[in-house]
Design an enzyme around this catalytic site. Structure first.
Site, PDB file in Angstrom:
ATOM      1  N   HIS A 277      -9.897  35.258  -5.937  1.00 21.89           N
ATOM      2  CA  HIS A 277     -10.246  33.854  -5.741  1.00 21.89           C
ATOM      3  C   HIS A 277     -10.424  33.491  -4.267  1.00 21.89           C
ATOM      4  CE1 HIS A 277     -10.611  29.652  -6.943  1.00 21.89           C
ATOM      5  NE2 HIS A 277      -9.989  29.391  -5.811  1.00 21.89           N
TER       6      HIS A 277
ATOM      7  N   ASN B  67     -23.742  26.981  -2.813  1.00 22.65           N
ATOM      8  CA  ASN B  67     -23.375  25.582  -2.613  1.00 22.65           C
ATOM      9  C   ASN B  67     -21.932  25.496  -2.160  1.00 22.65           C
ATOM     10  OD1 ASN B  67     -25.914  24.699  -3.576  1.00 22.65           O
ATOM     11  ND2 ASN B  67     -25.210  24.937  -5.689  1.00 22.65           N
TER      12      ASN B  67
ATOM     13  N   HIS C  74     -14.999  28.258  -6.786  1.00 17.29           N
ATOM     14  CA  HIS C  74     -14.742  29.695  -6.606  1.00 17.29           C
ATOM     15  C   HIS C  74     -16.033  30.211  -5.991  1.00 17.29           C
ATOM     16  CE1 HIS C  74     -13.072  33.693  -8.368  1.00 17.29           C
ATOM     17  NE2 HIS C  74     -14.190  34.011  -7.722  1.00 17.29           N
TER      18      HIS C  74
ATOM     19  N   HIS D  56     -19.374  31.586  -4.841  1.00 19.58           N
ATOM     20  CA  HIS D  56     -20.377  32.327  -5.610  1.00 19.58           C
ATOM     21  C   HIS D  56     -21.736  32.218  -4.962  1.00 19.58           C
ATOM     22  CE1 HIS D  56     -20.040  28.239  -7.293  1.00 19.58           C
ATOM     23  NE2 HIS D  56     -21.343  28.303  -7.535  1.00 19.58           N
TER      24      HIS D  56
ATOM     25  N   HIS E 139     -25.815  32.266  -5.877  1.00 21.39           N
ATOM     26  CA  HIS E 139     -26.840  32.196  -6.915  1.00 21.39           C
ATOM     27  C   HIS E 139     -27.987  33.112  -6.469  1.00 21.39           C
ATOM     28  CE1 HIS E 139     -25.472  28.252  -8.804  1.00 21.39           C
ATOM     29  NE2 HIS E 139     -24.867  28.170  -7.621  1.00 21.39           N
TER      30      HIS E 139
END
Ligand code: DGP
Length: 114
Positions: free
Chosen positions: A46, A87, A98, A100, A102
Protein backbone atom coordinates in the site's frame (compact mmCIF):
# COMPACT_ATOMS: atom_id res chain seq x y z
CA UNK A 1 -4.12 -1.88 4.32
CA UNK A 2 -7.51 -2.69 5.80
CA UNK A 3 -10.48 -1.31 3.87
CA UNK A 4 -8.43 -0.47 0.78
CA UNK A 5 -10.08 -1.72 -2.41
CA UNK A 6 -6.83 -2.20 -4.34
CA UNK A 7 -5.14 -3.94 -1.39
CA UNK A 8 -8.06 -6.40 -1.46
CA UNK A 9 -7.65 -6.87 -5.22
CA UNK A 10 -3.87 -7.36 -4.76
CA UNK A 11 -4.57 -9.98 -2.07
CA UNK A 12 -7.06 -11.78 -4.34
CA UNK A 13 -9.94 -11.07 -1.93
CA UNK A 14 -11.77 -9.21 -4.72
CA UNK A 15 -11.52 -10.74 -8.21
CA UNK A 16 -9.97 -8.83 -11.09
CA UNK A 17 -9.13 -9.45 -14.73
CA UNK A 18 -5.37 -9.82 -14.35
CA UNK A 19 -3.10 -8.76 -17.17
CA UNK A 20 0.29 -8.97 -15.43
CA UNK A 21 1.58 -9.95 -12.01
CA UNK A 22 4.91 -10.34 -10.28
CA UNK A 23 6.04 -10.21 -6.66
CA UNK A 24 5.69 -6.44 -6.38
CA UNK A 25 3.04 -5.28 -8.83
CA UNK A 26 -0.31 -6.29 -10.27
CA UNK A 27 -1.97 -5.08 -13.47
CA UNK A 28 -5.68 -5.64 -14.12
CA UNK A 29 -8.42 -4.27 -16.37
CA UNK A 30 -10.29 -1.21 -15.16
CA UNK A 31 -13.90 -2.01 -14.28
CA UNK A 32 -15.08 1.14 -16.11
CA UNK A 33 -12.80 1.30 -19.16
CA UNK A 34 -12.36 4.72 -20.74
CA UNK A 35 -10.47 3.41 -23.77
CA UNK A 36 -10.34 0.11 -25.70
CA UNK A 37 -7.31 -0.75 -23.53
CA UNK A 38 -7.58 0.49 -19.96
CA UNK A 39 -5.37 -1.32 -17.46
CA UNK A 40 -4.52 -0.32 -13.89
CA UNK A 41 -1.02 -1.02 -12.59
CA UNK A 42 -0.63 -1.02 -8.81
CA UNK A 43 2.07 -1.79 -6.26
CA UNK A 44 0.93 -4.71 -4.11
CA UNK A 45 2.25 -2.86 -1.06
CA UNK A 46 0.00 0.00 0.00
CA UNK A 47 1.16 3.45 -1.07
CA UNK A 48 -1.59 6.08 -0.96
CA UNK A 49 -0.28 8.40 -3.64
CA UNK A 50 2.82 10.09 -5.00
CA UNK A 51 2.89 12.46 -2.01
CA UNK A 52 3.54 9.66 0.48
CA UNK A 53 5.97 7.67 -1.65
CA UNK A 54 9.27 7.67 0.26
CA UNK A 55 12.82 7.27 -0.98
CA UNK A 56 12.83 3.60 0.00
CA UNK A 57 10.05 3.08 -2.56
CA UNK A 58 12.17 4.40 -5.46
CA UNK A 59 12.94 0.93 -6.83
CA UNK A 60 9.28 -0.05 -6.52
CA UNK A 61 8.13 3.08 -8.37
CA UNK A 62 10.62 2.47 -11.17
CA UNK A 63 9.38 -1.11 -11.35
CA UNK A 64 5.80 0.14 -11.55
CA UNK A 65 6.66 2.31 -14.56
CA UNK A 66 8.44 -0.57 -16.27
CA UNK A 67 5.41 -2.79 -15.61
CA UNK A 68 3.18 -0.18 -17.27
CA UNK A 69 5.43 -0.28 -20.34
CA UNK A 70 5.37 -4.09 -20.31
CA UNK A 71 1.56 -3.98 -20.19
CA UNK A 72 1.49 -1.62 -23.18
CA UNK A 73 3.70 -4.10 -25.01
CA UNK A 74 1.58 -7.14 -24.15
CA UNK A 75 -1.63 -5.24 -25.01
CA UNK A 76 -0.22 -4.42 -28.46
CA UNK A 77 -0.45 -0.63 -28.16
CA UNK A 78 3.21 0.35 -28.31
CA UNK A 79 3.20 1.06 -32.03
CA UNK A 80 -0.13 2.92 -32.06
CA UNK A 81 0.68 4.83 -28.87
CA UNK A 82 -0.58 4.90 -25.33
CA UNK A 83 -0.99 7.21 -22.35
CA UNK A 84 0.00 6.58 -18.72
CA UNK A 85 -2.03 8.63 -16.23
CA UNK A 86 -1.92 8.77 -12.45
CA UNK A 87 -4.52 10.83 -10.62
CA UNK A 88 -3.43 12.24 -7.29
CA UNK A 89 -5.79 13.90 -4.83
CA UNK A 90 -9.19 15.53 -5.02
CA UNK A 91 -8.76 17.97 -7.92
CA UNK A 92 -7.37 15.15 -10.06
CA UNK A 93 -10.35 12.97 -9.06
CA UNK A 94 -8.33 10.18 -7.49
CA UNK A 95 -11.11 7.89 -6.30
CA UNK A 96 -9.03 5.00 -4.94
CA UNK A 97 -6.34 6.07 -2.45
CA UNK A 98 -3.86 3.39 -3.44
CA UNK A 99 -1.25 4.54 -5.94
CA UNK A 100 -2.02 3.35 -9.47
CA UNK A 101 -1.16 4.02 -13.07
CA UNK A 102 -3.81 3.97 -15.79
CA UNK A 103 -2.47 2.55 -19.07
CA UNK A 104 -4.77 3.77 -21.82
CA UNK A 105 -4.71 3.11 -25.54
CA UNK A 106 -6.24 1.36 -28.51
CA UNK A 107 -7.77 4.41 -30.20
CA UNK A 108 -6.77 8.05 -30.87
CA UNK A 109 -7.13 10.31 -27.81
CA UNK A 110 -7.77 13.97 -27.27
CA UNK A 111 -4.71 16.19 -27.56
CA UNK A 112 -5.68 17.85 -24.31
CA UNK A 113 -4.92 16.51 -20.83
CA UNK A 114 -7.85 18.09 -19.03
P1 DGP B 1 -8.85 6.92 -10.04
O1 DGP B 1 -10.14 7.63 -10.30
O2 DGP B 1 -7.65 7.51 -10.78
O3 DGP B 1 -8.60 6.75 -8.56
O4 DGP B 1 -9.03 5.47 -10.68
C1 DGP B 1 -9.66 4.42 -10.03
C2 DGP B 1 -10.10 3.46 -11.08
O5 DGP B 1 -10.41 2.23 -10.45
C3 DGP B 1 -11.34 3.87 -11.86
O6 DGP B 1 -11.00 4.08 -13.23
C4 DGP B 1 -12.30 2.70 -11.72
C5 DGP B 1 -11.44 1.61 -11.18
N1 DGP B 1 -12.10 0.71 -10.27
C6 DGP B 1 -12.85 1.06 -9.17
N2 DGP B 1 -13.28 -0.04 -8.54
C7 DGP B 1 -12.78 -1.11 -9.23
C8 DGP B 1 -12.89 -2.52 -9.06
O7 DGP B 1 -13.51 -3.04 -8.13
N3 DGP B 1 -12.26 -3.30 -9.98
C9 DGP B 1 -11.57 -2.77 -11.02
N4 DGP B 1 -11.01 -3.64 -11.89
N5 DGP B 1 -11.45 -1.44 -11.22
C10 DGP B 1 -12.05 -0.63 -10.33
Amino acid sequence: MKDCLFCKIAAGEIPSAKVYEDEEVLAFRDIEPQAPVHVLVIPKKHVSGWYDAREESDALLAHLMRAAAAVAQSEGIVQSGFRVVSNCGADAKQSVRHLHLHVLGGSPMSGRMV
